[in-house]
Structure formats: structure tokens, C-alpha cells
Design a protein around this motif. Structure first.
Motif, PDB file in Angstrom:
ATOM      1  N   PHE A 171      29.029  46.465 -19.424  1.00  0.00           N
ATOM      2  CA  PHE A 171      28.250  47.486 -19.593  1.00  0.00           C
ATOM      3  C   PHE A 171      27.481  47.832 -20.646  1.00  0.00           C
ATOM      4  CE2 PHE A 171      32.887  48.231 -17.282  1.00  0.00           C
ATOM      5  CZ  PHE A 171      31.992  48.192 -16.284  1.00  0.00           C
ATOM      6  N   ILE A 172      26.142  48.273 -20.515  1.00  0.00           N
ATOM      7  CA  ILE A 172      25.494  48.695 -21.009  1.00  0.00           C
ATOM      8  C   ILE A 172      24.757  49.385 -20.963  1.00  0.00           C
ATOM      9  CG2 ILE A 172      24.527  45.982 -21.466  1.00  0.00           C
ATOM     10  CD1 ILE A 172      21.920  46.604 -19.950  1.00  0.00           C
ATOM     11  N   ARG A 173      24.063  50.326 -22.183  1.00  0.00           N
ATOM     12  CA  ARG A 173      23.834  51.599 -22.067  1.00  0.00           C
ATOM     13  C   ARG A 173      21.908  51.301 -22.564  1.00  0.00           C
ATOM     14  NH1 ARG A 173      26.945  55.673 -21.489  1.00  0.00           N
ATOM     15  NH2 ARG A 173      29.276  55.146 -22.008  1.00  0.00           N
ATOM     16  N   LEU A 174      21.085  52.268 -21.573  1.00  0.00           N
ATOM     17  CA  LEU A 174      19.963  51.759 -21.854  1.00  0.00           C
ATOM     18  C   LEU A 174      19.173  53.170 -21.713  1.00  0.00           C
ATOM     19  CD1 LEU A 174      19.048  49.239 -19.320  1.00  0.00           C
ATOM     20  CD2 LEU A 174      19.358  49.153 -21.832  1.00  0.00           C
ATOM     21  N   ASP A 175      18.518  53.756 -22.014  1.00  0.00           N
ATOM     22  CA  ASP A 175      17.133  55.041 -22.364  1.00  0.00           C
ATOM     23  C   ASP A 175      17.044  55.430 -20.848  1.00  0.00           C
ATOM     24  OD1 ASP A 175      13.977  56.193 -22.507  1.00  0.00           O
ATOM     25  OD2 ASP A 175      15.496  56.495 -24.237  1.00  0.00           O
ATOM     26  N   PRO A 176      16.948  56.357 -21.028  1.00  0.00           N
ATOM     27  CA  PRO A 176      16.809  57.226 -19.243  1.00  0.00           C
ATOM     28  C   PRO A 176      15.357  56.217 -18.524  1.00  0.00           C
ATOM     29  CG  PRO A 176      17.901  58.713 -20.773  1.00  0.00           C
ATOM     30  CD  PRO A 176      17.212  57.935 -21.128  1.00  0.00           C
ATOM     31  N   ALA A 177      14.437  55.936 -19.373  1.00  0.00           N
ATOM     32  CA  ALA A 177      13.439  55.571 -18.766  1.00  0.00           C
ATOM     33  C   ALA A 177      13.384  54.065 -19.088  1.00  0.00           C
ATOM     34  CB  ALA A 177      12.104  56.180 -20.486  1.00  0.00           C
ATOM     35  N   VAL A 178      14.188  53.246 -18.973  1.00  0.00           N
ATOM     36  CA  VAL A 178      14.248  52.117 -19.564  1.00  0.00           C
ATOM     37  C   VAL A 178      15.034  52.079 -17.960  1.00  0.00           C
ATOM     38  CG1 VAL A 178      15.130  50.066 -20.234  1.00  0.00           C
ATOM     39  CG2 VAL A 178      13.912  51.280 -21.149  1.00  0.00           C
ATOM     40  N   VAL A 179      15.780  52.372 -17.670  1.00  0.00           N
ATOM     41  CA  VAL A 179      16.826  52.799 -16.203  1.00  0.00           C
ATOM     42  C   VAL A 179      15.972  53.125 -15.030  1.00  0.00           C
ATOM     43  CG1 VAL A 179      18.359  53.355 -15.248  1.00  0.00           C
ATOM     44  CG2 VAL A 179      19.058  52.848 -16.964  1.00  0.00           C
ATOM     45  N   ASN A 180      15.214  54.240 -15.336  1.00  0.00           N
ATOM     46  CA  ASN A 180      13.667  54.456 -14.961  1.00  0.00           C
ATOM     47  C   ASN A 180      13.235  53.211 -13.944  1.00  0.00           C
ATOM     48  OD1 ASN A 180      14.820  56.619 -13.757  1.00  0.00           O
ATOM     49  ND2 ASN A 180      13.618  57.767 -15.574  1.00  0.00           N
ATOM     50  N   ARG A 181      12.347  52.512 -15.296  1.00  0.00           N
ATOM     51  CA  ARG A 181      11.838  51.514 -14.857  1.00  0.00           C
ATOM     52  C   ARG A 181      12.234  50.619 -13.662  1.00  0.00           C
ATOM     53  NH1 ARG A 181       7.702  48.589 -19.385  1.00  0.00           N
ATOM     54  NH2 ARG A 181       6.291  47.776 -18.142  1.00  0.00           N
ATOM     55  N   LEU A 182      13.512  49.607 -14.225  1.00  0.00           N
ATOM     56  CA  LEU A 182      14.055  49.131 -13.541  1.00  0.00           C
ATOM     57  C   LEU A 182      14.570  49.308 -12.447  1.00  0.00           C
ATOM     58  CD1 LEU A 182      16.428  48.270 -15.858  1.00  0.00           C
ATOM     59  CD2 LEU A 182      14.951  46.350 -15.281  1.00  0.00           C
ATOM     60  N   ALA A 183      14.737  50.274 -12.111  1.00  0.00           N
ATOM     61  CA  ALA A 183      15.244  50.993 -10.630  1.00  0.00           C
ATOM     62  C   ALA A 183      13.669  51.112  -9.624  1.00  0.00           C
ATOM     63  CB  ALA A 183      15.282  52.583 -10.735  1.00  0.00           C
ATOM     64  N   ALA A 184      12.003  51.205 -10.885  1.00  0.00           N
ATOM     65  CA  ALA A 184      11.352  51.480  -9.772  1.00  0.00           C
ATOM     66  C   ALA A 184      10.867  49.849  -9.816  1.00  0.00           C
ATOM     67  CB  ALA A 184       9.828  51.473 -10.865  1.00  0.00           C
ATOM     68  N   MET A 185      10.883  48.843 -10.078  1.00  0.00           N
ATOM     69  CA  MET A 185      10.986  47.436 -10.172  1.00  0.00           C
ATOM     70  C   MET A 185      11.754  46.635  -9.154  1.00  0.00           C
ATOM     71  SD  MET A 185       9.841  46.314 -14.479  1.00  0.00           S
ATOM     72  CE  MET A 185       8.828  44.895 -13.328  1.00  0.00           C
ATOM     73  N   ARG A 186      13.027  48.061  -8.537  1.00  0.00           N
ATOM     74  CA  ARG A 186      13.713  46.573  -7.989  1.00  0.00           C
ATOM     75  C   ARG A 186      13.472  46.880  -6.657  1.00  0.00           C
ATOM     76  NH1 ARG A 186      19.001  50.365  -9.195  1.00  0.00           N
ATOM     77  NH2 ARG A 186      20.304  49.441  -6.626  1.00  0.00           N
ATOM     78  N   MET A 189      21.450  58.598 -23.289  1.00  0.00           N
ATOM     79  CA  MET A 189      21.003  57.158 -22.385  1.00  0.00           C
ATOM     80  C   MET A 189      22.551  57.475 -21.541  1.00  0.00           C
ATOM     81  SD  MET A 189      20.309  54.887 -24.709  1.00  0.00           S
ATOM     82  CE  MET A 189      20.332  53.699 -25.556  1.00  0.00           C
ATOM     83  N   ILE A 190      22.426  55.986 -20.390  1.00  0.00           N
ATOM     84  CA  ILE A 190      22.365  55.730 -19.090  1.00  0.00           C
ATOM     85  C   ILE A 190      22.971  54.313 -18.890  1.00  0.00           C
ATOM     86  CG2 ILE A 190      22.143  55.414 -16.721  1.00  0.00           C
ATOM     87  CD1 ILE A 190      19.568  57.290 -17.020  1.00  0.00           C
ATOM     88  N   ARG A 191      24.150  54.296 -18.407  1.00  0.00           N
ATOM     89  CA  ARG A 191      25.152  52.948 -18.474  1.00  0.00           C
ATOM     90  C   ARG A 191      24.765  52.773 -17.426  1.00  0.00           C
ATOM     91  NH1 ARG A 191      31.978  53.156 -17.212  1.00  0.00           N
ATOM     92  NH2 ARG A 191      32.087  51.230 -18.618  1.00  0.00           N
ATOM     93  N   ILE A 192      24.760  51.444 -17.480  1.00  0.00           N
ATOM     94  CA  ILE A 192      24.659  50.597 -15.980  1.00  0.00           C
ATOM     95  C   ILE A 192      25.342  48.948 -16.460  1.00  0.00           C
ATOM     96  CG2 ILE A 192      22.557  51.792 -15.777  1.00  0.00           C
ATOM     97  CD1 ILE A 192      21.279  48.428 -16.422  1.00  0.00           C
ATOM     98  N   ALA A 193      26.099  48.168 -15.299  1.00  0.00           N
ATOM     99  CA  ALA A 193      26.389  47.284 -15.251  1.00  0.00           C
ATOM    100  C   ALA A 193      25.467  45.955 -14.814  1.00  0.00           C
ATOM    101  CB  ALA A 193      28.018  47.309 -14.090  1.00  0.00           C
ATOM    102  N   ILE A 194      25.488  44.601 -15.472  1.00  0.00           N
ATOM    103  CA  ILE A 194      24.772  43.563 -15.653  1.00  0.00           C
ATOM    104  C   ILE A 194      25.785  42.747 -15.297  1.00  0.00           C
ATOM    105  CG2 ILE A 194      22.816  44.971 -16.456  1.00  0.00           C
ATOM    106  CD1 ILE A 194      23.108  42.893 -18.845  1.00  0.00           C
ATOM    107  N   ASN A 195      25.159  41.228 -14.493  1.00  0.00           N
ATOM    108  CA  ASN A 195      26.847  40.528 -14.417  1.00  0.00           C
ATOM    109  C   ASN A 195      26.340  39.777 -15.203  1.00  0.00           C
ATOM    110  OD1 ASN A 195      24.003  38.439 -13.891  1.00  0.00           O
ATOM    111  ND2 ASN A 195      24.259  39.217 -11.681  1.00  0.00           N
TER     112      ASN A 195
END
Length: 72
Positions: free
Chosen positions: A35-50, A1-7
Motif C-alpha cells: 500500500f502506497i500513498r500518492l498525491d492525487p495528481a500522480v494517481v490521476n496521471r497513472l490512471a490516464a496512462m493505463r 494523499m490517495i492510497r493505492i496497492a501495487i504488486n
């Protein structure tokens, strides 16, 4: 799981839809972000959509608005 911060706006946009596999930490960032923890695939998908200058929160809000059919 990867930790990211969202507003808080991004968290509010998705809070009711978060699956049990998403870890929301009880401690918040000093600026109020969640702070939320997401599966790396979800974080990668979000990053690709930025887009240029977009945060993860921006992407989440945009997707939530598109999914609800609201347009501003």
C-alpha cells in the motif's frame, strides 16, 4: 494523499526512486501487495496512462522498463 496497492514487482521497480513524499505503509495486503500513498495528481496521471485491462502496477512496471531502456 490517495492510497493505492501495487504488486511486489512494481514496488521493486520503483523502491529505490521513491521520494520522501510517497508514503509506504508497513502493513501489506493479504495478497502481498504494497500500500502506497500518492498525491492525487500522480494517481490521476497513472490512471490516464493505463491501457485496457492494465493495473497501476502494470503502468509502473512499463514506465520503469521504458526509463531503463530495457525491452523485452
Amino acid at each position: 494523499m490517495i492510497r493505492i496497492a501495487i504488486n511486489p514487482a512494481a514496488y521493486a521497480a520503483i523502491a529505490a526512486t521513491l521520494p520522501g513524499s510517497v508514503g509506504v505503509e508497513p502493513q501489506r495486503a493479504p495478497n502481498g501487495d504494497y500500500f502506497i500513498r500518492l498525491d492525487p495528481a500522480v494517481v490521476n496521471r497513472l490512471a490516464a496512462m493505463r491501457g485496457p485491462g492494465e493495473s497501476y502496477s502494470d503502468v509502473i512496471i512499463r514506465l520503469a522498463e521504458e526509463g531503463s531502456g530495457s525491452a523485452e
